[in-house]
Scaffold this motif. Structure first.
Motif: not given
Length: 87
Positions: A47-50, A66-72
């Motif tokens: 897992d890579v988080v930002l 870049l492929g990041y997805v909003r989670i919360a």
């Protein structure tokens, strides 16, 4: 600039990401954030988080490209500790 934390429980956090104002809009943040994220996966992260400022549409659009997805969404609170004030 972009950096990443050490891997903990399979997760790496990309932090910080910063481009000086006079160097923005040249693709530097996209390049370094993409590379740090790729390196995190290559190093074995599952897992890579930002964390990002939800009110900044420019950076959020970049991270989604870049492929990041909003989670919360998260909210930070600061509490002061010490003796209560006298009444």
């Amino acid at each position: 600039m972009a950096a990443a934390t050490s891997i903990v429980a399979g997760m790496i956090r990309v932090d910080p990401v910063y481009t000086p104002a006079h160097l923005r809009a040249h693709g530097y943040a996209a390049a370094v954030t993409g590379e740090v994220s790729r390196a995190a996966l290559v190093s074995g992260a599952t897992d890579v988080v930002l964390y990002t400022d939800p009110t900044n549409p420019t950076s959020n659009a970049l991270y989604q490209r870049l492929g990041y997805v909003r989670i919360a969404d998260f909210t930070g609170y600061q509490f002061t500790y010490g003796a209560p004030e006298a009444a």
